[in-house]
Design a protein around this motif. Structure first.
Motif, PDB file in Angstrom:
ATOM      1  N   PHE A  47       0.816  -1.210   0.000  1.00 43.42           N
ATOM      2  CA  PHE A  47       0.000   0.000   0.000  1.00 43.42           C
ATOM      3  C   PHE A  47       0.854   1.266   0.000  1.00 43.42           C
ATOM      4  O   PHE A  47       0.321   2.368  -0.135  1.00 43.42           O
ATOM      5  CB  PHE A  47      -0.934   0.011   1.217  1.00 43.42           C
ATOM      6  CG  PHE A  47      -1.983  -1.064   1.176  1.00 43.42           C
ATOM      7  CD1 PHE A  47      -3.156  -0.874   0.472  1.00 43.42           C
ATOM      8  CD2 PHE A  47      -1.798  -2.267   1.836  1.00 43.42           C
ATOM      9  CE1 PHE A  47      -4.128  -1.847   0.429  1.00 43.42           C
ATOM     10  CE2 PHE A  47      -2.764  -3.250   1.802  1.00 43.42           C
ATOM     11  CZ  PHE A  47      -3.935  -3.043   1.090  1.00 43.42           C
ATOM     12  N   ILE A  48       2.161   1.116   0.169  1.00 44.30           N
ATOM     13  CA  ILE A  48       3.041   2.296   0.227  1.00 44.30           C
ATOM     14  C   ILE A  48       2.988   3.116  -1.058  1.00 44.30           C
ATOM     15  O   ILE A  48       2.862   4.348  -1.001  1.00 44.30           O
ATOM     16  CB  ILE A  48       4.487   1.855   0.558  1.00 44.30           C
ATOM     17  CG1 ILE A  48       4.550   1.327   1.989  1.00 44.30           C
ATOM     18  CG2 ILE A  48       5.464   3.020   0.368  1.00 44.30           C
ATOM     19  CD1 ILE A  48       5.922   0.829   2.404  1.00 44.30           C
ATOM     20  N   PRO A  49       3.071   2.502  -2.265  1.00 41.62           N
ATOM     21  CA  PRO A  49       2.978   3.319  -3.484  1.00 41.62           C
ATOM     22  C   PRO A  49       1.684   4.109  -3.571  1.00 41.62           C
ATOM     23  O   PRO A  49       1.697   5.282  -3.971  1.00 41.62           O
ATOM     24  CB  PRO A  49       3.073   2.273  -4.606  1.00 41.62           C
ATOM     25  CG  PRO A  49       3.816   1.138  -4.006  1.00 41.62           C
ATOM     26  CD  PRO A  49       3.378   1.089  -2.583  1.00 41.62           C
ATOM     27  N   ALA A  50       0.551   3.483  -3.193  1.00 39.80           N
ATOM     28  CA  ALA A  50      -0.724   4.201  -3.229  1.00 39.80           C
ATOM     29  C   ALA A  50      -0.725   5.345  -2.219  1.00 39.80           C
ATOM     30  O   ALA A  50      -1.214   6.453  -2.508  1.00 39.80           O
ATOM     31  CB  ALA A  50      -1.868   3.236  -2.937  1.00 39.80           C
ATOM     32  N   ALA A  51      -0.150   5.109  -1.045  1.00 39.73           N
ATOM     33  CA  ALA A  51      -0.074   6.170  -0.035  1.00 39.73           C
ATOM     34  C   ALA A  51       0.793   7.325  -0.522  1.00 39.73           C
ATOM     35  O   ALA A  51       0.452   8.505  -0.331  1.00 39.73           O
ATOM     36  CB  ALA A  51       0.478   5.598   1.272  1.00 39.73           C
ATOM     37  N   LEU A  52       1.902   7.003  -1.166  1.00 39.97           N
ATOM     38  CA  LEU A  52       2.780   8.053  -1.707  1.00 39.97           C
ATOM     39  C   LEU A  52       2.069   8.843  -2.804  1.00 39.97           C
ATOM     40  O   LEU A  52       2.240  10.069  -2.900  1.00 39.97           O
ATOM     41  CB  LEU A  52       4.061   7.427  -2.254  1.00 39.97           C
ATOM     42  CG  LEU A  52       5.022   6.840  -1.222  1.00 39.97           C
ATOM     43  CD1 LEU A  52       6.197   6.162  -1.917  1.00 39.97           C
ATOM     44  CD2 LEU A  52       5.515   7.922  -0.264  1.00 39.97           C
ATOM     45  N   ALA A  53       1.284   8.153  -3.634  1.00 42.53           N
ATOM     46  CA  ALA A  53       0.544   8.844  -4.695  1.00 42.53           C
ATOM     47  C   ALA A  53      -0.464   9.824  -4.112  1.00 42.53           C
ATOM     48  O   ALA A  53      -0.631  10.941  -4.614  1.00 42.53           O
ATOM     49  CB  ALA A  53      -0.151   7.820  -5.585  1.00 42.53           C
ATOM     50  N   ILE A  54      -1.129   9.423  -3.025  1.00 44.04           N
ATOM     51  CA  ILE A  54      -2.094  10.327  -2.369  1.00 44.04           C
ATOM     52  C   ILE A  54      -1.375  11.526  -1.755  1.00 44.04           C
ATOM     53  O   ILE A  54      -1.811  12.671  -1.885  1.00 44.04           O
ATOM     54  CB  ILE A  54      -2.902   9.548  -1.311  1.00 44.04           C
ATOM     55  CG1 ILE A  54      -3.765   8.484  -1.983  1.00 44.04           C
ATOM     56  CG2 ILE A  54      -3.763  10.499  -0.485  1.00 44.04           C
ATOM     57  CD1 ILE A  54      -4.468   7.560  -1.015  1.00 44.04           C
TER      58      ILE A  54
END
Length: 325
Positions: free
Chosen positions: A15-22
């Motif tokens: 989920f880290i990439p999605a969190a970084l995108a947000i």
């Protein structure tokens, strides 16, 4: 592939990439204004691969470099997991499951690699013609559609229906709902199973006096009017006759009579069959008498008889049992 039922702590790293995108797109205080016109122009050239303008909190490389690297990393790790799981060689793995895993993975790999080709060609300073990639993608989509039309069975049990009819999952579903499954049960009978039987019975808030009164009405309607002789009788019909909700009727039969609705009415039918057999046996067959007793087909009758009496009708009568039941 690994039949994991729960999410492990290490899985949250995905989920880290999605969190970084947000985090990247949040308009943080003090962040310099973004040139949206420039961003749109660059995205139009080659989506995020050509995005060199600042589009959020992180530098432009967050898009044009990190995303392709992330895509290639996940594709590599996914194929590594497939090979490591030995799903390609395991005989215990369901063929449909294996086909779906590989089918979806191949499609995802093709389109992701196809999407990264302009980026790779740009790195190699080779000429780029986006129309070529569009044509290739369209041809691939057409091939996928043709493959799906040629092998529609890959959808069975996954997208089109919730049960794989090629297996015995439909029998397991019936058993889980406390329904009897004859050995030679016709598959078409499943379609005729009334919906109330497939729903879990709600526990009604009834007093002892109400329970006693309703049970008396249920038995009276069934016995006095011989509702069980109706081959199409459903629990909703019985509930309507005594003017109570279906879930209350089901609860009373299951918990106070001690049988599910189908077994209960079949017990009446078996009793009626045994009362008619001495009278009609010389004139019509056992199966014909069973139909008069309310059974729709031969398989259901034999299964119900064995469940009620412990033996098949022929064995029951050959041992000189009391045919009055």
């Amino acid at each position: 592939m690994f039949e994991k039922k729960t999410i492990e702590k290490r899985d949250f790293f995905h989920f880290i990439p999605a969190a970084l995108a947000i985090i990247h797109i949040i308009p943080w205080p003090g962040l310099a204004p973004l040139d949206w016109n420039l961003i749109l122009v660059q995205l139009h050239v080659d989506t995020y691969h050509s995005l060199e303008a600042k589009s959020g909190l992180f530098p432009p490389a967050f898009h044009y470099a990190l995303r392709p690297i992330l895509t290639l990393t996940y594709l590599g790790l996914t194929w590594f997991a497939v090979i490591k799981s030995k799903i390609l060689w395991k005989q215990t793995i369901d063929h449909a499951t294996r086909d779906w895993v590989l089918f979806l993975l191949k499609i995802a790999t093709f389109f992701q690699i196809s999407g990264l080709m302009p980026w790779m060609l740009r790195l190699l300073e080779l000429p780029i013609d986006n129309s070529v990639f569009i044509v290739i993608n369209c041809i691939c989509i057409l091939m996928i559609i043709l493959y799906a039309l040629h092998r529609p069975s890959i959808f069975y049990g996954f997208l089109l229906v919730a049960i794989d009819w090629n297996k015995n999952e439909w029998k397991e579903r019936l058993v889980s709902n406390h329904l009897t499954v004859p050995e030679d049960f016709d598959l078409s009978e499943i379609i005729k199973v009334p919906r109330p039987l497939l729903l879990p019975a709600k526990k009604p808030n009834l007093s002892e006096a109400q329970i006693s009164a309703y049970l008396g009405l249920i038995k009276k309607e069934m016995e006095d009017d011989r509702l069980y002789l109706n081959q199409d009788l459903q629990i909703i019909d019985l509930a309507a006759r005594i003017n109570i909700p279906v879930h209350q009727c089901s609860f009373l039969i299951n918990n106070h009579i001690g049988k599910n609705f189908r077994d209960w009415i079949n017990s009446y039918r078996i009793t009626y069959f045994l009362s008619q057999y001495p009278i009609l046996a010389d004139r019509i067959t056992i199966e014909a008498i069973a139909q008069k007793a309310g059974f729709k087909n031969q398989a259901t009758f034999y299964n119900a008889f064995k469940k009620e009496k412990g033996v098949m009708p022929t064995a029951y009568f050959s041992h000189g049992e009391n045919v009055s039941g």
